[in-house]
Design a protein around this motif. Structure first.
Motif, PDB file in Angstrom:
ATOM      1  N   ASP A  23       0.848  -1.185   0.000  1.00 42.19           N
ATOM      2  CA  ASP A  23       0.000   0.000   0.000  1.00 42.19           C
ATOM      3  C   ASP A  23       0.885   1.238   0.000  1.00 42.19           C
ATOM      4  O   ASP A  23       1.397   1.654   1.043  1.00 42.19           O
ATOM      5  CB  ASP A  23      -0.916  -0.015   1.230  1.00 42.19           C
ATOM      6  CG  ASP A  23      -1.949   1.098   1.230  1.00 42.19           C
ATOM      7  OD1 ASP A  23      -1.777   2.094   0.494  1.00 42.19           O
ATOM      8  OD2 ASP A  23      -2.940   0.990   1.981  1.00 42.19           O
ATOM      9  N   LEU A  40       0.161   4.392  -0.428  1.00 49.53           N
ATOM     10  CA  LEU A  40      -0.360   5.498   0.366  1.00 49.53           C
ATOM     11  C   LEU A  40      -0.224   5.210   1.856  1.00 49.53           C
ATOM     12  O   LEU A  40       0.030   6.118   2.653  1.00 49.53           O
ATOM     13  CB  LEU A  40      -1.819   5.790   0.014  1.00 49.53           C
ATOM     14  CG  LEU A  40      -2.053   6.459  -1.343  1.00 49.53           C
ATOM     15  CD1 LEU A  40      -3.529   6.771  -1.532  1.00 49.53           C
ATOM     16  CD2 LEU A  40      -1.230   7.731  -1.478  1.00 49.53           C
ATOM     17  N   CYS A  99      -4.164  11.633  -3.844  1.00 49.62           N
ATOM     18  CA  CYS A  99      -5.532  11.939  -3.423  1.00 49.62           C
ATOM     19  C   CYS A  99      -6.218  12.858  -4.434  1.00 49.62           C
ATOM     20  O   CYS A  99      -7.397  12.671  -4.766  1.00 49.62           O
ATOM     21  CB  CYS A  99      -5.529  12.589  -2.042  1.00 49.62           C
ATOM     22  SG  CYS A  99      -5.113  11.454  -0.695  1.00 49.62           S
ATOM     23  N   SER A 148      -7.478  11.068  -7.384  1.00 52.73           N
ATOM     24  CA  SER A 148      -8.636  10.220  -7.089  1.00 52.73           C
ATOM     25  C   SER A 148      -9.843  11.017  -6.616  1.00 52.73           C
ATOM     26  O   SER A 148     -10.903  10.430  -6.360  1.00 52.73           O
ATOM     27  CB  SER A 148      -8.266   9.190  -6.019  1.00 52.73           C
ATOM     28  OG  SER A 148      -7.148   8.421  -6.412  1.00 52.73           O
ATOM     29  N   VAL A 151     -10.091  12.561  -3.690  1.00 44.03           N
ATOM     30  CA  VAL A 151     -10.288  12.229  -2.279  1.00 44.03           C
ATOM     31  C   VAL A 151      -9.636  13.294  -1.417  1.00 44.03           C
ATOM     32  O   VAL A 151      -8.542  13.785  -1.735  1.00 44.03           O
ATOM     33  CB  VAL A 151      -9.662  10.842  -1.968  1.00 44.03           C
ATOM     34  CG1 VAL A 151      -9.762  10.524  -0.480  1.00 44.03           C
ATOM     35  CG2 VAL A 151     -10.339   9.760  -2.798  1.00 44.03           C
ATOM     36  N   GLU A 152     -10.277  13.655  -0.318  1.00 52.13           N
ATOM     37  CA  GLU A 152      -9.682  14.592   0.624  1.00 52.13           C
ATOM     38  C   GLU A 152      -8.518  13.904   1.344  1.00 52.13           C
ATOM     39  O   GLU A 152      -8.703  12.814   1.902  1.00 52.13           O
ATOM     40  CB  GLU A 152     -10.715  15.063   1.641  1.00 52.13           C
ATOM     41  CG  GLU A 152     -11.713  16.056   1.087  1.00 52.13           C
ATOM     42  CD  GLU A 152     -11.040  17.369   0.706  1.00 52.13           C
ATOM     43  OE1 GLU A 152     -10.130  17.804   1.426  1.00 52.13           O
ATOM     44  OE2 GLU A 152     -11.413  17.930  -0.343  1.00 52.13           O
ATOM     45  N   PRO A 153      -7.330  14.512   1.357  1.00 44.85           N
ATOM     46  CA  PRO A 153      -6.162  13.814   1.909  1.00 44.85           C
ATOM     47  C   PRO A 153      -6.211  13.589   3.415  1.00 44.85           C
ATOM     48  O   PRO A 153      -5.817  12.516   3.883  1.00 44.85           O
ATOM     49  CB  PRO A 153      -4.988  14.703   1.511  1.00 44.85           C
ATOM     50  CG  PRO A 153      -5.568  16.027   1.183  1.00 44.85           C
ATOM     51  CD  PRO A 153      -6.953  15.769   0.692  1.00 44.85           C
ATOM     52  N   PRO A 179      -8.684  13.087   5.771  1.00 41.09           N
ATOM     53  CA  PRO A 179      -9.442  11.922   6.263  1.00 41.09           C
ATOM     54  C   PRO A 179      -8.840  10.589   5.815  1.00 41.09           C
ATOM     55  O   PRO A 179      -8.826   9.625   6.596  1.00 41.09           O
ATOM     56  CB  PRO A 179     -10.838  12.133   5.663  1.00 41.09           C
ATOM     57  CG  PRO A 179     -10.923  13.600   5.416  1.00 41.09           C
ATOM     58  CD  PRO A 179      -9.542  14.017   5.022  1.00 41.09           C
ATOM     59  N   LEU A 180      -8.337  10.516   4.569  1.00 46.02           N
ATOM     60  CA  LEU A 180      -7.730   9.274   4.110  1.00 46.02           C
ATOM     61  C   LEU A 180      -6.454   8.984   4.885  1.00 46.02           C
ATOM     62  O   LEU A 180      -6.172   7.839   5.244  1.00 46.02           O
ATOM     63  CB  LEU A 180      -7.434   9.343   2.607  1.00 46.02           C
ATOM     64  CG  LEU A 180      -6.812   8.070   2.017  1.00 46.02           C
ATOM     65  CD1 LEU A 180      -7.737   6.869   2.204  1.00 46.02           C
ATOM     66  CD2 LEU A 180      -6.467   8.260   0.544  1.00 46.02           C
ATOM     67  N   TRP A 181      -5.660  10.024   5.170  1.00 41.25           N
ATOM     68  CA  TRP A 181      -4.450   9.840   5.971  1.00 41.25           C
ATOM     69  C   TRP A 181      -4.802   9.256   7.339  1.00 41.25           C
ATOM     70  O   TRP A 181      -4.156   8.311   7.800  1.00 41.25           O
ATOM     71  CB  TRP A 181      -3.730  11.173   6.126  1.00 41.25           C
ATOM     72  CG  TRP A 181      -2.495  11.097   6.972  1.00 41.25           C
ATOM     73  CD1 TRP A 181      -1.245  10.691   6.584  1.00 41.25           C
ATOM     74  CD2 TRP A 181      -2.387  11.422   8.358  1.00 41.25           C
ATOM     75  NE1 TRP A 181      -0.372  10.749   7.640  1.00 41.25           N
ATOM     76  CE2 TRP A 181      -1.045  11.192   8.739  1.00 41.25           C
ATOM     77  CE3 TRP A 181      -3.294  11.881   9.304  1.00 41.25           C
ATOM     78  CZ2 TRP A 181      -0.591  11.411  10.045  1.00 41.25           C
ATOM     79  CZ3 TRP A 181      -2.853  12.101  10.605  1.00 41.25           C
ATOM     80  CH2 TRP A 181      -1.513  11.864  10.966  1.00 41.25           C
ATOM     81  N   GLU A 184      -7.337   7.472   8.125  1.00 42.53           N
ATOM     82  CA  GLU A 184      -7.748   6.079   7.920  1.00 42.53           C
ATOM     83  C   GLU A 184      -6.530   5.164   7.797  1.00 42.53           C
ATOM     84  O   GLU A 184      -6.486   4.080   8.397  1.00 42.53           O
ATOM     85  CB  GLU A 184      -8.613   5.985   6.665  1.00 42.53           C
ATOM     86  CG  GLU A 184      -9.041   4.582   6.297  1.00 42.53           C
ATOM     87  CD  GLU A 184      -9.768   4.533   4.959  1.00 42.53           C
ATOM     88  OE1 GLU A 184      -9.534   3.574   4.192  1.00 42.53           O
ATOM     89  OE2 GLU A 184     -10.550   5.457   4.681  1.00 42.53           O
ATOM     90  N   LYS A 185      -5.532   5.591   7.010  1.00 41.50           N
ATOM     91  CA  LYS A 185      -4.329   4.778   6.826  1.00 41.50           C
ATOM     92  C   LYS A 185      -3.545   4.650   8.137  1.00 41.50           C
ATOM     93  O   LYS A 185      -3.019   3.575   8.451  1.00 41.50           O
ATOM     94  CB  LYS A 185      -3.437   5.393   5.747  1.00 41.50           C
ATOM     95  CG  LYS A 185      -4.047   5.464   4.360  1.00 41.50           C
ATOM     96  CD  LYS A 185      -4.249   4.100   3.741  1.00 41.50           C
ATOM     97  CE  LYS A 185      -4.740   4.226   2.296  1.00 41.50           C
ATOM     98  NZ  LYS A 185      -4.988   2.884   1.681  1.00 41.50           N
TER      99      LYS A 185
END
Length: 263
Positions: free
Chosen positions: A155, A157, A216, A219, A221-223, A225-227, A229-230
């Motif tokens: 992964d 990201l 992000c 795609s 995607v807002e960076p 919130p995804l950060w 999550e990761k």
């Protein structure tokens, strides 16, 4: 023509510290000269080669280092930092060789430059240890630094979220206080080394933020919130203040990323 993937794998496969540093520098030099093909024709190893010393211990068996007030404490802290930088060489070259095919060529440019920085950091810390009558490998070291790479091996990201944007960012939080303590103890040479590393690490964190954000954006995607999550998925530790908001902001890692999940 040798490929960048094979050159990165060679760095990871070198266990002896001087050889790893030499190969890191040689790879960076050849990449800049256009002597390595931008091809990813071999896989990276599951784990890098390691020297016979230092003895690697789990975190709960590591001896307490203290805060660096005594020379012995400063040597122990410098040794721990040298081990972090030695491991960081592998993390950078693994990132370039493992994930380079997913990104533009400039991604490899950035992570190869990080890798050669980390090689320089390790070399100057080891040289400082020798000046103080020690050397890298004399003391035990943390065994868990490769765990983040193992967890994020599939992964890209996740790797960017955890390694530069959590682990290296933590260095931005703690290093200024460490520099101040070394200066208070009269160890200006070590303080200068740590300040040099600190300024380089701002750029390294910035590379993580840049490439995470670029993917992000591609795609939609807002960076932040995804950060988060990761980080929740891959990072086993906790994010604890105080944070060096100024240095983090210089790297592009704004409070909207980490403030919500800080403990």
């Amino acid at each position: 023509m040798l490929t960048i993937a094979r050159a990165c794998r060679a760095v990871l496969s070198a266990g002896e510290p001087r050889t790893k540093v030499r190969l890191a520098r040689e790879t960076a030099r050849r990449w800049r000269r256009g002597e390595l093909a931008h091809l990813f024709d071999v896989a990276m190893p599951d784990a890098p080669a390691r020297p016979d010393r230092p003895e690697l211990l789990p975190p709960n068996r590591m001896p307490k280092r203290g805060r660096g007030g005594s020379e012995r404490g400063r040597v122990a802290l410098l040794h721990a930092l040298a081990h972090i930088e030695f491991s960081a060489i592998d993390l950078a070259f693994d990132c370039a060789g493992r994930f380079g095919a997913e990104f533009p060529r400039a991604f490899v440019d950035d992570w190869i430059s990080v890798g050669v920085d980390e090689a320089m950091h390790f070399a100057i810390l080891d040289r400082r240890l020798r000046t103080l009558g020690s050397f890298y490998g004399q003391l035990p070291a943390h065994a868990g630094l490769w765990e983040a790479a193992e967890a994020t091996a599939n992964d890209s990201l996740g790797r960017l979220a955890v390694v530069p944007m959590v682990l290296e960012a933590r260095g931005l939080d703690v290093t200024p206080d460490t520099v101040a303590r070394f200066r208070t103890a009269g160890d200006e040479p070590s303080a200068r080394i740590l300040h040099r590393i600190y300024t380089d690490e701002i750029r390294h964190v910035g590379f993580g933020v840049k490439w995470f954000g670029q993917r992000c954006a591609e795609s939609g995607v807002e960076p932040a919130p995804l950060w988060r999550e990761k980080v929740r998925r891959y990072f086993r530790g906790v994010l604890k203040p105080p944070f060096n908001d100024s240095a983090r902001s210089q790297a592009g890692l704004t409070r909207e990323f980490y403030e919500v999940i800080a403990c």
